[in-house]
Design a protein around this motif. Structure first.
Motif, PDB file in Angstrom:
ATOM      1  N   THR A  91      27.281  74.531  47.762  1.00  0.00           N
ATOM      2  CA  THR A  91      25.895  74.988  47.958  1.00  0.00           C
ATOM      3  C   THR A  91      25.724  75.759  49.265  1.00  0.00           C
ATOM      4  O   THR A  91      24.774  76.529  49.406  1.00  0.00           O
ATOM      5  CB  THR A  91      24.911  73.814  47.932  1.00  0.00           C
ATOM      6  OG1 THR A  91      25.194  72.912  49.013  1.00  0.00           O
ATOM      7  CG2 THR A  91      25.003  73.051  46.626  1.00  0.00           C
ATOM      8  N   GLN A  92      26.623  75.587  50.217  1.00  0.00           N
ATOM      9  CA  GLN A  92      26.462  76.284  51.495  1.00  0.00           C
ATOM     10  C   GLN A  92      26.654  77.804  51.364  1.00  0.00           C
ATOM     11  O   GLN A  92      26.205  78.564  52.212  1.00  0.00           O
ATOM     12  CB  GLN A  92      27.410  75.732  52.548  1.00  0.00           C
ATOM     13  CG  GLN A  92      28.879  76.056  52.321  1.00  0.00           C
ATOM     14  CD  GLN A  92      29.803  75.207  53.172  1.00  0.00           C
ATOM     15  OE1 GLN A  92      29.638  75.127  54.377  1.00  0.00           O
ATOM     16  NE2 GLN A  92      30.769  74.544  52.526  1.00  0.00           N
ATOM     17  N   PHE A  93      27.342  78.218  50.295  1.00  0.00           N
ATOM     18  CA  PHE A  93      27.612  79.647  50.098  1.00  0.00           C
ATOM     19  C   PHE A  93      26.610  80.312  49.157  1.00  0.00           C
ATOM     20  O   PHE A  93      26.692  81.505  48.921  1.00  0.00           O
ATOM     21  CB  PHE A  93      29.024  79.843  49.517  1.00  0.00           C
ATOM     22  CG  PHE A  93      30.098  79.145  50.294  1.00  0.00           C
ATOM     23  CD1 PHE A  93      30.251  79.375  51.658  1.00  0.00           C
ATOM     24  CD2 PHE A  93      30.960  78.247  49.666  1.00  0.00           C
ATOM     25  CE1 PHE A  93      31.245  78.728  52.382  1.00  0.00           C
ATOM     26  CE2 PHE A  93      31.953  77.597  50.384  1.00  0.00           C
ATOM     27  CZ  PHE A  93      32.089  77.834  51.739  1.00  0.00           C
ATOM     28  N   ASP A  94      25.694  79.518  48.593  1.00  0.00           N
ATOM     29  CA  ASP A  94      24.779  80.013  47.564  1.00  0.00           C
ATOM     30  C   ASP A  94      23.434  80.389  48.180  1.00  0.00           C
ATOM     31  O   ASP A  94      22.649  79.510  48.546  1.00  0.00           O
ATOM     32  CB  ASP A  94      24.601  78.926  46.497  1.00  0.00           C
ATOM     33  CG  ASP A  94      23.578  79.322  45.441  1.00  0.00           C
ATOM     34  OD1 ASP A  94      23.082  80.471  45.483  1.00  0.00           O
ATOM     35  OD2 ASP A  94      23.288  78.481  44.572  1.00  0.00           O
ATOM     36  N   PRO A  95      23.171  81.696  48.294  1.00  0.00           N
ATOM     37  CA  PRO A  95      21.916  82.134  48.942  1.00  0.00           C
ATOM     38  C   PRO A  95      20.678  81.604  48.228  1.00  0.00           C
ATOM     39  O   PRO A  95      19.612  81.513  48.823  1.00  0.00           O
ATOM     40  CB  PRO A  95      21.977  83.662  48.846  1.00  0.00           C
ATOM     41  CG  PRO A  95      23.405  83.984  48.594  1.00  0.00           C
ATOM     42  CD  PRO A  95      23.985  82.821  47.847  1.00  0.00           C
ATOM     43  N   GLY A  96      20.832  81.231  46.949  1.00  0.00           N
ATOM     44  CA  GLY A  96      19.697  80.713  46.208  1.00  0.00           C
ATOM     45  C   GLY A  96      19.479  79.230  46.385  1.00  0.00           C
ATOM     46  O   GLY A  96      18.495  78.682  45.896  1.00  0.00           O
ATOM     47  N   SER A 130      28.124  79.632  57.378  1.00  0.00           N
ATOM     48  CA  SER A 130      29.352  79.190  56.714  1.00  0.00           C
ATOM     49  C   SER A 130      30.004  80.342  55.966  1.00  0.00           C
ATOM     50  O   SER A 130      29.319  81.166  55.381  1.00  0.00           O
ATOM     51  CB  SER A 130      29.036  78.070  55.720  1.00  0.00           C
ATOM     52  OG  SER A 130      28.826  76.862  56.368  1.00  0.00           O
ATOM     53  N   THR A 131      31.314  80.358  55.983  1.00  0.00           N
ATOM     54  CA  THR A 131      32.067  81.288  55.155  1.00  0.00           C
ATOM     55  C   THR A 131      33.138  80.497  54.418  1.00  0.00           C
ATOM     56  O   THR A 131      33.553  79.441  54.899  1.00  0.00           O
ATOM     57  CB  THR A 131      32.759  82.367  56.011  1.00  0.00           C
ATOM     58  OG1 THR A 131      33.752  81.730  56.832  1.00  0.00           O
ATOM     59  CG2 THR A 131      31.767  83.107  56.884  1.00  0.00           C
ATOM     60  N   PRO A 132      33.580  81.014  53.263  1.00  0.00           N
ATOM     61  CA  PRO A 132      34.653  80.305  52.555  1.00  0.00           C
ATOM     62  C   PRO A 132      35.888  80.093  53.425  1.00  0.00           C
ATOM     63  O   PRO A 132      36.594  79.089  53.276  1.00  0.00           O
ATOM     64  CB  PRO A 132      34.948  81.233  51.367  1.00  0.00           C
ATOM     65  CG  PRO A 132      33.637  81.909  51.110  1.00  0.00           C
ATOM     66  CD  PRO A 132      33.031  82.122  52.479  1.00  0.00           C
ATOM     67  N   GLY A 149      25.014  68.844  49.753  1.00  0.00           N
ATOM     68  CA  GLY A 149      23.782  68.934  50.527  1.00  0.00           C
ATOM     69  C   GLY A 149      23.779  68.153  51.822  1.00  0.00           C
ATOM     70  O   GLY A 149      22.765  68.139  52.516  1.00  0.00           O
ATOM     71  N   VAL A 150      24.877  67.515  52.171  1.00  0.00           N
ATOM     72  CA  VAL A 150      24.937  66.828  53.469  1.00  0.00           C
ATOM     73  C   VAL A 150      24.961  67.887  54.575  1.00  0.00           C
ATOM     74  O   VAL A 150      25.836  68.745  54.599  1.00  0.00           O
ATOM     75  CB  VAL A 150      26.188  65.925  53.558  1.00  0.00           C
ATOM     76  CG1 VAL A 150      26.364  65.399  54.970  1.00  0.00           C
ATOM     77  CG2 VAL A 150      26.072  64.771  52.561  1.00  0.00           C
ATOM     78  N   ARG A 151      23.979  67.824  55.455  1.00  0.00           N
ATOM     79  CA  ARG A 151      23.868  68.822  56.537  1.00  0.00           C
ATOM     80  C   ARG A 151      23.710  68.121  57.878  1.00  0.00           C
ATOM     81  O   ARG A 151      22.889  68.492  58.720  1.00  0.00           O
ATOM     82  CB  ARG A 151      22.690  69.771  56.277  1.00  0.00           C
ATOM     83  CG  ARG A 151      22.856  70.658  55.045  1.00  0.00           C
ATOM     84  CD  ARG A 151      24.009  71.635  55.204  1.00  0.00           C
ATOM     85  NE  ARG A 151      24.183  72.498  54.025  1.00  0.00           N
ATOM     86  CZ  ARG A 151      24.980  72.183  53.001  1.00  0.00           C
ATOM     87  NH1 ARG A 151      25.654  71.049  52.993  1.00  0.00           N
ATOM     88  NH2 ARG A 151      25.097  73.026  51.988  1.00  0.00           N
ATOM     89  N   ASN A 152      24.499  67.111  58.039  1.00  0.00           N
ATOM     90  CA  ASN A 152      24.498  66.327  59.277  1.00  0.00           C
ATOM     91  C   ASN A 152      25.955  66.111  59.650  1.00  0.00           C
ATOM     92  O   ASN A 152      26.761  65.712  58.805  1.00  0.00           O
ATOM     93  CB  ASN A 152      23.760  65.005  59.043  1.00  0.00           C
ATOM     94  CG  ASN A 152      23.916  64.029  60.200  1.00  0.00           C
ATOM     95  OD1 ASN A 152      24.963  63.405  60.349  1.00  0.00           O
ATOM     96  ND2 ASN A 152      22.886  63.901  61.016  1.00  0.00           N
ATOM     97  N   TYR A 153      26.289  66.394  60.898  1.00  0.00           N
ATOM     98  CA  TYR A 153      27.702  66.395  61.280  1.00  0.00           C
ATOM     99  C   TYR A 153      28.323  65.009  61.216  1.00  0.00           C
ATOM    100  O   TYR A 153      29.479  64.850  60.841  1.00  0.00           O
ATOM    101  CB  TYR A 153      27.866  67.000  62.669  1.00  0.00           C
ATOM    102  CG  TYR A 153      27.593  68.492  62.697  1.00  0.00           C
ATOM    103  CD1 TYR A 153      28.507  69.382  62.145  1.00  0.00           C
ATOM    104  CD2 TYR A 153      26.423  68.999  63.241  1.00  0.00           C
ATOM    105  CE1 TYR A 153      28.270  70.751  62.143  1.00  0.00           C
ATOM    106  CE2 TYR A 153      26.166  70.366  63.255  1.00  0.00           C
ATOM    107  CZ  TYR A 153      27.095  71.236  62.700  1.00  0.00           C
ATOM    108  OH  TYR A 153      26.854  72.577  62.695  1.00  0.00           O
ATOM    109  N   GLN A 154      27.550  64.016  61.594  1.00  0.00           N
ATOM    110  CA  GLN A 154      28.110  62.662  61.575  1.00  0.00           C
ATOM    111  C   GLN A 154      28.436  62.234  60.146  1.00  0.00           C
ATOM    112  O   GLN A 154      29.512  61.669  59.881  1.00  0.00           O
ATOM    113  CB  GLN A 154      27.105  61.700  62.202  1.00  0.00           C
ATOM    114  CG  GLN A 154      27.746  60.455  62.779  1.00  0.00           C
ATOM    115  CD  GLN A 154      26.730  59.550  63.469  1.00  0.00           C
ATOM    116  OE1 GLN A 154      25.655  59.988  63.879  1.00  0.00           O
ATOM    117  NE2 GLN A 154      27.077  58.282  63.583  1.00  0.00           N
TER     118      GLN A 154
END
Length: 154
Positions: free
Chosen positions: A78-83, A91-93, A31-36
């Motif tokens: 989690t980045q690939f899970d639409p739910g 993102s793609t694999p 769930g980290v969604r920060n580039y730094q």
DNA sequence: GCCAACGTTGGC
DNA sequence: GCCAACGTTGGC
């Protein structure tokens, strides 16, 4: 290169008790969604690095336990899970944008409240205490780590 | 619930 | 590339 980190988690999502109850007392830090913060995982974190497990966005924010980095960074599932609330359509694999890393419990501690951290001179330099800080992963200096451990008694 | 601070987005 | 608008974080 830092050997010590502070990682924030909302206990409603993943608490120190959740970590203690997980298989192998290990959880993937997703769930980290920060580039730094991501770049810390990608470029600097090493297996065996020590972690302060911090509870944020809750009634009693503060350090709740000690943990350790247990592996190498991997694509955050989690980045690939639409739910998932952490889904990222960009993102793609083949070209994952976000990373996760395994964190394992060392021990639960007494809660070291944010208020106590602020009132402790030795901890005044901690990045997590900086005004406006929102980074979920921050490096901790050797001196800060030692000061926290002294406060926690061990 | 409030709101300050921040990171990201998107129009230009 | 600038920067205003927007969404999010997170303590209180």
């Amino acid at each position: 290169m830092p050997r010590y980190w502070l990682m924030k988690s909302e206990p409603a999502e993943a608490s120190i008790d959740d970590l203690a109850g997980a298989p192998g007392q290990t959880l993937p830090w997703t769930g980290v969604r920060n580039y730094q913060a991501r770049n810390f995982m990608r470029d600097q974190m090493q297996p065996g690095d020590d972690v302060l497990f911090y509870h944020s966005s809750c009634a009693e924010p503060g350090i709740a336990g000690l943990a350790r980095i247990a592996g190498r960074p991997q694509p955050d599932s989690t980045q690939f899970d639409p739910g998932s609330p952490y889904f990222d359509a960009r993102s793609t694999p083949a070209q994952p944008r976000w990373l996760q890393i395994d964190v394992t419990l060392v021990r639960k501690t007494r809660l070291l409240p944010l208020s106590e951290m602020r009132s402790c001179g030795e901890l005044a330099t901690m990045q997590v205490l900086r005004r406006g800080n929102r980074l979920s992963i921050t490096p901790v200096t050797n001196a800060e780590w030692q000061a926290v451990l002294a406060r926690l008694g061990g």
